[in-house]
Motif scaffolding. Structure first.
Motif, PDB file in Angstrom:
ATOM      1  N   LEU A 159     -20.531   7.988  29.635  1.00  0.00           N
ATOM      2  CA  LEU A 159     -20.457   8.299  31.062  1.00  0.00           C
ATOM      3  C   LEU A 159     -20.305   7.026  31.892  1.00  0.00           C
ATOM      4  O   LEU A 159     -19.536   6.992  32.866  1.00  0.00           O
ATOM      5  N   ARG A 160     -21.007   5.990  31.486  1.00  0.00           N
ATOM      6  CA  ARG A 160     -20.935   4.715  32.205  1.00  0.00           C
ATOM      7  C   ARG A 160     -19.501   4.162  32.164  1.00  0.00           C
ATOM      8  O   ARG A 160     -18.960   3.718  33.176  1.00  0.00           O
ATOM      9  N   GLY A 161     -18.907   4.212  30.986  1.00  0.00           N
ATOM     10  CA  GLY A 161     -17.541   3.718  30.847  1.00  0.00           C
ATOM     11  C   GLY A 161     -16.544   4.557  31.619  1.00  0.00           C
ATOM     12  O   GLY A 161     -15.638   4.031  32.278  1.00  0.00           O
ATOM     13  N   ARG A 162     -16.701   5.870  31.583  1.00  0.00           N
ATOM     14  CA  ARG A 162     -15.781   6.751  32.311  1.00  0.00           C
ATOM     15  C   ARG A 162     -15.970   6.596  33.815  1.00  0.00           C
ATOM     16  O   ARG A 162     -15.010   6.608  34.587  1.00  0.00           O
ATOM     17  N   ASP A 163     -17.216   6.449  34.247  1.00  0.00           N
ATOM     18  CA  ASP A 163     -17.497   6.351  35.676  1.00  0.00           C
ATOM     19  C   ASP A 163     -16.920   5.069  36.269  1.00  0.00           C
ATOM     20  O   ASP A 163     -16.545   5.032  37.439  1.00  0.00           O
ATOM     21  N   ALA A 164     -16.816   4.051  35.440  1.00  0.00           N
ATOM     22  CA  ALA A 164     -16.279   2.768  35.914  1.00  0.00           C
ATOM     23  C   ALA A 164     -14.792   2.845  36.213  1.00  0.00           C
ATOM     24  O   ALA A 164     -14.253   1.986  36.928  1.00  0.00           O
ATOM     25  N   VAL A 165     -14.110   3.859  35.668  1.00  0.00           N
ATOM     26  CA  VAL A 165     -12.662   3.968  35.875  1.00  0.00           C
ATOM     27  C   VAL A 165     -12.281   5.296  36.527  1.00  0.00           C
ATOM     28  O   VAL A 165     -11.220   5.855  36.271  1.00  0.00           O
ATOM     29  N   GLY A 166     -13.162   5.809  37.376  1.00  0.00           N
ATOM     30  CA  GLY A 166     -12.814   6.984  38.158  1.00  0.00           C
ATOM     31  C   GLY A 166     -13.597   8.239  37.871  1.00  0.00           C
ATOM     32  O   GLY A 166     -13.547   9.201  38.640  1.00  0.00           O
ATOM     33  N   GLY A 167     -14.313   8.275  36.768  1.00  0.00           N
ATOM     34  CA  GLY A 167     -15.168   9.417  36.489  1.00  0.00           C
ATOM     35  C   GLY A 167     -14.439  10.600  35.876  1.00  0.00           C
ATOM     36  O   GLY A 167     -13.220  10.608  35.718  1.00  0.00           O
TER      37      GLY A 167
ATOM     38  N   GLU B  64     -10.948  14.141  20.835  1.00  0.00           N
ATOM     39  CA  GLU B  64     -12.178  13.348  20.788  1.00  0.00           C
ATOM     40  C   GLU B  64     -12.007  12.014  21.500  1.00  0.00           C
ATOM     41  O   GLU B  64     -10.969  11.366  21.410  1.00  0.00           O
ATOM     42  N   ARG B  65     -13.077  11.628  22.221  1.00  0.00           N
ATOM     43  CA  ARG B  65     -13.222  10.284  22.790  1.00  0.00           C
ATOM     44  C   ARG B  65     -12.019   9.861  23.645  1.00  0.00           C
ATOM     45  O   ARG B  65     -11.555   8.733  23.574  1.00  0.00           O
ATOM     46  N   GLN B  66     -11.559  10.772  24.479  1.00  0.00           N
ATOM     47  CA  GLN B  66     -10.494  10.451  25.420  1.00  0.00           C
ATOM     48  C   GLN B  66     -10.541  11.437  26.576  1.00  0.00           C
ATOM     49  O   GLN B  66     -11.030  12.558  26.427  1.00  0.00           O
ATOM     50  N   VAL B  67     -10.075  11.011  27.726  1.00  0.00           N
ATOM     51  CA  VAL B  67      -9.988  11.902  28.864  1.00  0.00           C
ATOM     52  C   VAL B  67      -8.830  12.870  28.620  1.00  0.00           C
ATOM     53  O   VAL B  67      -7.753  12.470  28.163  1.00  0.00           O
ATOM     54  N   PHE B  68      -9.033  14.144  28.903  1.00  0.00           N
ATOM     55  CA  PHE B  68      -7.984  15.134  28.672  1.00  0.00           C
ATOM     56  C   PHE B  68      -8.048  16.231  29.729  1.00  0.00           C
ATOM     57  O   PHE B  68      -9.026  16.363  30.472  1.00  0.00           O
TER      58      PHE B  68
ATOM     59  N   MET C  20     -11.721  16.034  31.713  1.00  0.00           N
ATOM     60  CA  MET C  20     -12.799  16.246  30.754  1.00  0.00           C
ATOM     61  C   MET C  20     -12.838  15.160  29.684  1.00  0.00           C
ATOM     62  O   MET C  20     -11.877  14.423  29.482  1.00  0.00           O
ATOM     63  N   TYR C  21     -13.972  15.127  28.976  1.00  0.00           N
ATOM     64  CA  TYR C  21     -14.166  14.188  27.869  1.00  0.00           C
ATOM     65  C   TYR C  21     -15.066  14.877  26.849  1.00  0.00           C
ATOM     66  O   TYR C  21     -16.040  15.547  27.207  1.00  0.00           O
ATOM     67  N   TYR C  22     -14.730  14.721  25.564  1.00  0.00           N
ATOM     68  CA  TYR C  22     -15.543  15.297  24.496  1.00  0.00           C
ATOM     69  C   TYR C  22     -16.064  14.194  23.594  1.00  0.00           C
ATOM     70  O   TYR C  22     -15.298  13.399  23.044  1.00  0.00           O
ATOM     71  N   LEU C  23     -17.391  14.142  23.457  1.00  0.00           N
ATOM     72  CA  LEU C  23     -18.038  13.195  22.559  1.00  0.00           C
ATOM     73  C   LEU C  23     -18.681  13.992  21.430  1.00  0.00           C
ATOM     74  O   LEU C  23     -19.614  14.769  21.661  1.00  0.00           O
TER      75      LEU C  23
END
Length: 346
Positions: A111-119, A147-151, A206-209
């Motif tokens: 979440l921290r990484g995704r939030d840093a580039v727009g959420g 997996e492990r990517q914004v989609f 979305m993102y799936y971990l």
């Protein structure tokens, strides 16, 4: 409300009613992990839940807050938690469940990484059915989501008959939750289904971990998804089912492109299962009153949304949960147990 850089990353709402036997396990899974905001909502408990929650807050005042309120039910407690949330993202953790700490750390890093580039709008994880007296089962979504990517929804595969995106799998962006207009009926069980459907209709990014974050403790006596309890509360199931059906986007929204077809298909897949379980629950009850309610329920769906009715009744779950006559009800009873296992109620 805290603003700006001081915002924690993730709020975890813990709706709690007479959960003294379980609350320690739930909250112990959260303490000592940074960048989270824990809101325990004591929903009018008459046991030691409130005291336990206050003790946690006294020891961890920077992380844990407690809201005491008059009993309003699961929906009221979730709504209170959302209203008090400070985090940019939000997760609901029922007081008798718990989170895997290592998985939570990985979720926060993501979440921290995704939030840093727009959420993102939502993050999905796998979850574990911790079943009393039975082998645990993991609900995985690696065949559905990249997996492990914004989609987006165009990247999503179909859910199988054993895959349902329950509340346990979802972390929403808090602002999206609030903007969705989510309203949960009070003094009503099974509202977590609406918590899935209403905000999910707005999710686009979305993102799936693939980690097993949530442990869903199932099988204890008196639990809301115990078979006899579900039958006793079938009117609450009917209410939630009707609200879920009303929350579905219209076919016009889908045909116009306003709502992605894959999103609509995922929502309908979920609602179909809910309706099948409720229909089979009424058949299991078997009294003239139960059977009348089942008939009225399907008649209402047919009247208000003929297309959805036709699709549901042609599906395996819809057909097998609505067979007429004594022999039909025996098959329906078998389908009921299958449906409960598929959805995750047993």
């Amino acid at each position: 409300m805290t603003t700006g850089a001081a915002l924690p990353l993730l709020t975890i709402v813990v709706p709690s009613f007479n959960a003294a036997a379980y609350l320690h396990r739930a909250v112990d899974s959260l303490v000592g992990i940074g960048d989270i905001d824990v809101v325990i909502v004591d929903d009018g408990s008459t046991d030691a839940t409130g005291v336990i929650a206050d003790n946690f807050a006294a020891v961890h005042p920077d992380t844990i807050r407690v809201v005491h309120q008059k009993n309003g039910g699961h929906g009221a407690a979730i709504e209170t938690g959302i209203a008090h949330a400070r985090g940019r993202y939000l997760k609901v953790l029922d007081a008798d469940d718990w989170l895997d700490r290592a998985a939570l750390v990985r979720v926060l890093d993501t979440l921290r990484g995704r939030d840093a580039v727009g959420g993102i709008d939502a993050l999905f994880t796998d979850f574990v059915h911790d079943r009393v007296g039975k082998q645990n089962r993991v609900s995985r979504f690696d065949s559905v989501f990249p997996e492990r990517q914004v989609f987006g929804w165009n990247d999503v595969e179909r859910f199988s008959k054993r895959q349902y995106l329950m509340m346990h799998a979802i972390i929403y962006r808090t602002a999206l939750l609030r903007e969705s207009g989510l309203q949960l009926p009070h003094h009503t069980f099974y509202v977590d289904n609406l918590y899935v459907i209403v905000p999910l209709a707005r999710v686009r990014k979305m993102y799936y971990l693939p980690v097993s974050l949530y442990h869903y403790f199932i099988g204890r006596v008196g639990q809301s998804v115990e078979a006899n309890v579900m039958l006793a509360r079938v009117d609450q199931q009917l209410l939630v089912n009707k609200l879920a059906l009303h929350a579905l986007p219209s076919p016009t929204q889908v045909s116009s492109g306003e709502v992605p077809l894959a999103l609509y298909t995922a929502l309908l897949h979920y609602v179909e299962a809910l309706c099948a379980v409720t229909s089979a629950t009424l058949a299991r009850g078997g009294t003239p009153e139960h059977l009348r309610k089942r008939q009225d329920f399907w008649a209402e769906i047919k009247r208000e949304n003929p297309w959805v009715y036709t699709r549901m009744r042609r599906s395996f779950m819809g057909t097998s949960s609505n067979l007429p006559g004594q022999a039909g009800r025996r098959v329906t009873l078998l389908a009921y147990h299958v449906a409960r296992r598929v959805v995750g109620f047993s």
